[in-house]
Design a protein around this motif. Structure first.
Motif, mmCIF file in Angstrom:
data_model
loop_
_atom_site.group_PDB
_atom_site.id
_atom_site.type_symbol
_atom_site.label_atom_id
_atom_site.label_comp_id
_atom_site.label_asym_id
_atom_site.label_seq_id
_atom_site.Cartn_x
_atom_site.Cartn_y
_atom_site.Cartn_z
ATOM 1 N N PHE A 59 0.867 -1.173 0.000
ATOM 2 C CA PHE A 59 0.000 0.000 0.000
ATOM 3 C C PHE A 59 0.907 1.227 0.000
ATOM 4 N N LEU A 60 0.735 2.079 -0.994
ATOM 5 C CA LEU A 60 1.629 3.216 -1.174
ATOM 6 C C LEU A 60 0.821 4.501 -1.172
ATOM 7 N N TYR A 61 1.142 5.382 -0.252
ATOM 8 C CA TYR A 61 0.499 6.704 -0.250
ATOM 9 C C TYR A 61 1.441 7.683 -0.947
ATOM 10 N N VAL A 62 0.973 8.213 -2.081
ATOM 11 C CA VAL A 62 1.796 9.085 -2.917
ATOM 12 C C VAL A 62 1.490 10.538 -2.565
ATOM 13 N N PHE A 63 2.455 11.226 -2.013
ATOM 14 C CA PHE A 63 2.294 12.651 -1.731
ATOM 15 C C PHE A 63 2.443 13.485 -3.002
ATOM 16 N N LYS A 64 3.315 12.992 -3.906
ATOM 17 C CA LYS A 64 3.536 13.714 -5.156
ATOM 18 C C LYS A 64 4.204 12.785 -6.157
ATOM 19 N N ASP A 65 3.742 12.842 -7.412
ATOM 20 C CA ASP A 65 4.428 12.182 -8.519
ATOM 21 C C ASP A 65 3.989 12.858 -9.812
ATOM 22 N N ALA A 66 4.267 12.211 -10.967
ATOM 23 C CA ALA A 66 3.961 12.839 -12.245
ATOM 24 C C ALA A 66 2.466 13.079 -12.422
ATOM 25 N N GLY A 67 1.637 12.238 -11.809
ATOM 26 C CA GLY A 67 0.195 12.386 -11.964
ATOM 27 C C GLY A 67 -0.501 13.056 -10.800
ATOM 28 N N ILE A 68 0.193 13.213 -9.682
ATOM 29 C CA ILE A 68 -0.402 13.818 -8.489
ATOM 30 C C ILE A 68 0.415 15.036 -8.097
ATOM 31 N N LYS A 69 -0.191 16.185 -8.161
ATOM 32 C CA LYS A 69 0.498 17.425 -7.828
ATOM 33 C C LYS A 69 0.239 17.787 -6.366
ATOM 34 N N SER A 70 1.112 18.618 -5.823
ATOM 35 C CA SER A 70 0.972 19.048 -4.436
ATOM 36 C C SER A 70 1.394 20.503 -4.319
ATOM 37 N N SER A 71 0.666 21.238 -3.507
ATOM 38 C CA SER A 71 0.985 22.658 -3.286
ATOM 39 C C SER A 71 1.825 22.873 -2.036
ATOM 40 N N LYS A 72 2.164 21.788 -1.348
ATOM 41 C CA LYS A 72 2.938 21.919 -0.119
ATOM 42 C C LYS A 72 4.363 22.334 -0.434
ATOM 43 N N LYS A 73 4.879 23.293 0.304
ATOM 44 C CA LYS A 73 6.196 23.854 0.019
ATOM 45 C C LYS A 73 7.313 22.823 0.191
ATOM 46 N N TRP A 74 7.174 21.955 1.209
ATOM 47 C CA TRP A 74 8.263 21.014 1.477
ATOM 48 C C TRP A 74 8.384 19.949 0.391
ATOM 49 N N LEU A 75 7.355 19.829 -0.480
ATOM 50 C CA LEU A 75 7.406 18.879 -1.589
ATOM 51 C C LEU A 75 7.836 19.528 -2.895
ATOM 52 N N LYS A 76 8.110 20.810 -2.871
ATOM 53 C CA LYS A 76 8.403 21.531 -4.110
ATOM 54 C C LYS A 76 9.610 20.965 -4.849
ATOM 55 N N SER A 77 10.627 20.525 -4.133
ATOM 56 C CA SER A 77 11.862 20.044 -4.768
ATOM 57 C C SER A 77 11.760 18.614 -5.266
ATOM 58 N N ASN A 135 10.204 15.336 -7.339
ATOM 59 C CA ASN A 135 9.367 14.857 -8.430
ATOM 60 C C ASN A 135 8.446 13.743 -7.957
ATOM 61 N N GLU A 136 8.902 13.014 -6.950
ATOM 62 C CA GLU A 136 8.093 11.935 -6.386
ATOM 63 C C GLU A 136 8.428 11.795 -4.916
ATOM 64 N N PHE A 137 7.385 11.592 -4.104
ATOM 65 C CA PHE A 137 7.573 11.351 -2.682
ATOM 66 C C PHE A 137 6.426 10.471 -2.220
ATOM 67 N N SER A 138 6.764 9.296 -1.646
ATOM 68 C CA SER A 138 5.724 8.360 -1.236
ATOM 69 C C SER A 138 6.163 7.570 -0.022
ATOM 70 N N LEU A 139 5.180 7.074 0.702
ATOM 71 C CA LEU A 139 5.413 6.255 1.888
ATOM 72 C C LEU A 139 4.513 5.038 1.794
ATOM 73 N N GLY A 140 5.091 3.845 2.021
ATOM 74 C CA GLY A 140 4.315 2.639 1.806
ATOM 75 C C GLY A 140 4.441 1.614 2.910
ATOM 76 N N LEU A 141 3.438 0.744 2.977
ATOM 77 C CA LEU A 141 3.436 -0.414 3.866
ATOM 78 C C LEU A 141 3.393 -1.657 2.999
ATOM 79 N N GLU A 142 4.313 -2.601 3.234
ATOM 80 C CA GLU A 142 4.363 -3.850 2.492
ATOM 81 C C GLU A 142 4.121 -5.014 3.449
ATOM 82 N N ILE A 143 3.340 -5.969 2.982
ATOM 83 C CA ILE A 143 3.094 -7.191 3.756
ATOM 84 C C ILE A 143 3.547 -8.360 2.898
ATOM 85 N N PHE A 144 4.598 -9.027 3.325
ATOM 86 C CA PHE A 144 5.125 -10.174 2.599
ATOM 87 C C PHE A 144 4.479 -11.452 3.143
ATOM 88 N N ASN A 145 4.135 -12.368 2.217
ATOM 89 C CA ASN A 145 3.442 -13.608 2.572
ATOM 90 C C ASN A 145 2.161 -13.282 3.353
#
Length: 821
Positions: A750-768, A770-780
């Protein structure tokens, strides 16, 4: 004097005219960064066409604004204006976007060449995002039909009945190698390929062209990207992290991309049944340097340094097996430890000479050096007994009666030092718009120094068990044993081996028409000569093979967009070092090349469903294999008999449906059926170690409409059970025809995308970013118990042997952070 002065003026005039010219050149890419051929590049009245590698070169006027027009039958036209200085060589690498043009019901796309060749192309973005315990390109390859694996900790895979040593892997046209001594996926470490550096991934599961090397099963062809600007990417998780930096000089002549990776598998291996003090760590650095010296010359260097450390100290283990009516458990208490280390160096220089737009030469020099050690002394004291299955009992789940007790001492001092050097030249020649010639020649020197010292002693109920291969009766305790005291297993060998190889190929590509129907033909032949010399052994004979191969693709002029392919030929696999080493660890210098007659018949159907693109690819294949070098598999370690004493066959059916099941994402469903058997010394056909009958694979991407920032990635694989294998000491595989349980595994991310090519963000800390995401992975995800091999334990009373499964990882949670500039 007058004539000399006139000549001088003529030369000066010529130089002046030439000084007003400039050249523009580069590689044309589509939006997936794949090279595009047959693009018409026009500047006024002058024009040229990109070749099969997307390369073009065009001379234009200097000191004048020029409009360059790039046009292609299936891509949007692109116009770029530029003004160049006299004699300037300017590199321009335009990217053209797709425009699917519909002619009736026929779809034309930019990947037609790979479609004709039967090559599967994988998007590097998909590779980076799909979860897996050992994420990367091999993680995605394992979801394809015809590709089998039951070890999530290994990057090894088997294709259509072949083993782990029968697959070719190239990075930037340079063959790469795996460590020699690895016998466990846990030791293997990182894949050679750094996913963050990849531009293109092509995979062929069989019937591949002559330009690829001498293996029997598959080709994985990877291309690293040449940076066009500065960029950086960072990925970190509980399993380690990676950092990649890339950049290009102001004059566009120099570019570099460098990646550093670190991985710690403790999170995964600590989920296994065996309790350990265990921290396997892996580290590598890779760098690709490019220099565009001129419009005709390009130079590059690819380097890699990798270090794997595997320190293993097992403590206890309990494995429950048997049936509901008769449950059995194996309890083991360990002493000792294992220390393994693999240090590898790889470097390759490549020069490309494009002496005109129709002819090109490539020169490649590469070297691979590996230093490996495998040291262990592990004492396992085991207890094999019956488990109390009475739910109401106070001892429920405990061992209440011991069928056998004993101990097992394993010792190894294995060292290997290998140096492999290659020198290669390749030629590419466009004869006309319809046909091309490709050829190549390669010299390889392999120098391997190897020492094997392995022995195993087994004590059951206080009595030492001798090697079962020795012709001595042992019916202790009823009669005293009077035979020689010998370890249950004992391998001692020192090999200094050198192999000289000379190989080459030539192939012809042609495109034509039969009436209104299109067809493509590729025909070629490979040849391979080699000789093995080993200290203390007779020199091997000089051996040579010839491998004719062909592909024929036919696209009928129908309303439906369907393509048919027939490919195959005579494939050979000259023995590599591990294939020369027999069960006793001794090099056999005259091992012959395994030979396979391989036929693949396939159809490729592109269509629209829900007004979105889909493709169904189906392939039927058959292999008839002779001079088979039989082997056993222990986890991922392969031990050959090195005697070419068998014949074999493999046949099956593969199918893959891929497309946009969810708009804007690619997913696929895979199915494979395989049957492969071998006949050793005329004893009859039995299942080969890779006879994995059924395979289902799902790679699925989705997002939540109400929360578009939240993405879901699912990687699901189901394989029927592999043959369980035979104990390492036995020479009779026919006595051990049992199978492991089915392999079932689901990894979800499960990946929460703060910003990428298809998702824009107006937050200043994301300005620099191109992509920023945080995810949770469950193996097996479903916590399935998957077995990789069997541990063989003897019951001294009944003299029965039990194949006790060695289970892989259980359910594990991981958090991952990704940032790209």
């Amino acid at each position: 004097m007058k004539n000399i002065f006139f000549a001088f003026l003529l030369v000066l005039f010529s130089l002046t005219i030439s000084a007003q010219k400039a050249r523009v050149k580069g590689v044309i890419l589509d939006e997936f960064n794949n090279p595009v051929e047959n693009v018409v590049v026009q500047a006024g009245e002058k024009n040229t066409t990109s070749n099969t590698n997307g390369f073009y070169i065009l001379e234009i006027e200097a000191n004048k604004k020029i409009n360059l027009v790039f046009s292609h039958v299936s891509l949007k036209k692109k116009t770029i204006s530029l003004t160049l200085k006299p004699n300037e060589d300017y590199e321009l690498n335009p990217q053209m976007s797709s425009k699917i043009e519909e002619l009736g019901e026929i779809l034309i796309d930019a990947n037609s060449k790979k479609r004709v060749e039967g090559v599967t192309t994988i998007d590097p973005v998909v590779v980076r995002k799909i979860p897996g315990a050992n994420a990367g390109i091999e993680n995605i390859i394992k979801t394809l039909p015809g590709v089998y694996s039951n070890n999530e900790l290994s990057t090894s895979y088997a294709v259509r009945g072949g083993n782990y040593d029968e697959n070719l892997v190239y990075v930037n046209e340079i063959e790469v190698y795996r460590p020699f001594l690895v016998r466990s996926g846990q030791q293997e470490g990182l894949s050679f390929t750094n996913t963050d550096m990849v531009q293109n991934v092509d995979f062929s599961a069989g019937g591949f062209q002559s330009k690829y090397g001498d293996k029997l099963s598959s080709v994985l062809d990877i291309t690293y990207r040449n940076p066009k600007r500065f960029g950086a990417s960072l990925e970190t998780s509980f399993l380690g992290g990676s950092l990649t930096l890339e950049g290009v000089s102001k004059n566009q002549k120099w570019s570099n991309i460098t990646g550093v990776r670190y991985r710690d598998n403790s999170l995964l291996v600590n989920s296994q049944e065996t309790e350990t003090n265990f921290r396997p760590t892996f580290f590598d650095v890779q760098s690709l340097l490019n220099f565009n010296a001129s419009t005709k010359w390009n130079f590059s260097f690819l380097g890699n340094i990798s270090q794997n450390r595997y320190n293993y100290q097992p403590l206890t283990r309990q494995t429950n097996f048997g049936t509901i009516d008769e449950p059995i458990a194996l309890l083991v208490f360990y002493e000792g430890q294992e220390k393994d280390k693999y240090l590898t160096f790889f470097g390759a220089g490549k020069a490309v000479y494009q002496y005109n737009e129709n002819n090109k030469l490539k020169f490649i020099l590469s070297g691979y050096h590996t230093q490996e050690q495998e040291y262990y002394d592990i004492l396992a004291q085991y207890r094999l007994g019956e488990v109390d299955a009475n739910i109401g009992s106070e001892t429920f789940g405990d061992v209440v009666y011991s069928r056998g007790v004993g101990s097992q001492l394993n010792h190894a001092r294995n060292d290997l030092d290998a140096l492999i050097a290659n020198a290669e030249v390749k030629g590419f020649h466009d004869l006309n718009e319809k046909s091309q010639i490709e050829w190549g020649a390669k010299f390889t020197l392999e120098d391997i120094r190897d020492r094997l010292v392995e022995w195993e002693v087994i004590d059951s109920a206080g009595f030492s068990l001798p090697n079962p291969i020795l012709d001595y009766q042992n019916d202790q305790p009823y009669h005293p044993y009077v035979g020689p005291l010998a370890p249950y297993k004992n391998i001692r060998a020192t090999n200094f081996t050198r192999i000289n190889r000379l190989s080459g190929y030539v192939q012809w590509n042609y495109r034509g028409k039969i009436g209104m129907h299109d067809y493509w033909l590729n025909a070629g032949v490979r040849s391979h000569q080699w000789q093995v010399t080993a200290d203390g052994r007779p020199n091997g004979d000089s051996q040579i093979t010839f491998s004719p191969r062909a592909q024929f693709a036919f696209k009928p002029d129908w309303n439906k967009d369907i393509l048919f392919r027939l490919s195959g030929g005579l494939y050979h696999q000259p023995p590599f070092y591990r294939e020369l080493r027999d069960y006793d660890g001794v090099v056999q210098t005259n091992v012959k090349a395994q030979q396979s007659i391989h036929v693949v018949l396939s159809s490729d159907y592109s269509f629209k469903m829900w007004n979105r693109p889909f493709k169904l690819v189906s392939e039927a294949y058959y292999k008839n294999i002779s001079d088979v070098n039989t082997y056993t598999v222990d986890n991922v370690r392969i031990r050959y008999r090195a005697n070419n004493n068998a014949e074999a066959y493999a046949y099956g059916l593969d199918a893959r449906l891929n497309g946009e099941f969810v708009p804007g994402t690619e997913s696929w469903f895979s199915f494979g059926y395989l049957k492969t058997e071998e006949n050793q010394d005329g004893k009859g056909f039995i299942a080969r170690p890779t006879d994995q009958r059924l395979k289902f694979g799902i790679l699925f991407q989705d997002y939540m409409p109400n929360i578009p920032n939240l993405k879901l990635y699912l990687n699901l694989v189901y394989n029927t059970g592999l043959p369980g294998g035979a104990p390492s000491y036995t020479e009779d595989a026919y006595a051990y025809q049992m199978r492991l349980n089915d392999y079932r595994r689901a990894d979800v991310g499960f990946l929460y995308v703060f910003k990428d090519a298809g998702i824009k963000s107006s937050k200043k800390w994301l300005k620099s970013f191109n992509e920023f995401s945080l995810g949770l992975e469950i193996f097996n995800l479903f916590n399935n118990q998957n077995a990789i091999t069997n541990t063989w334990v003897r019951d001294v009373y009944t003299k029965s042997q039990y194949g006790i499964p060695n289970y892989m990882t259980t359910r594990v949670f991981n958090i991952k952070l990704v940032a790209r500039l």
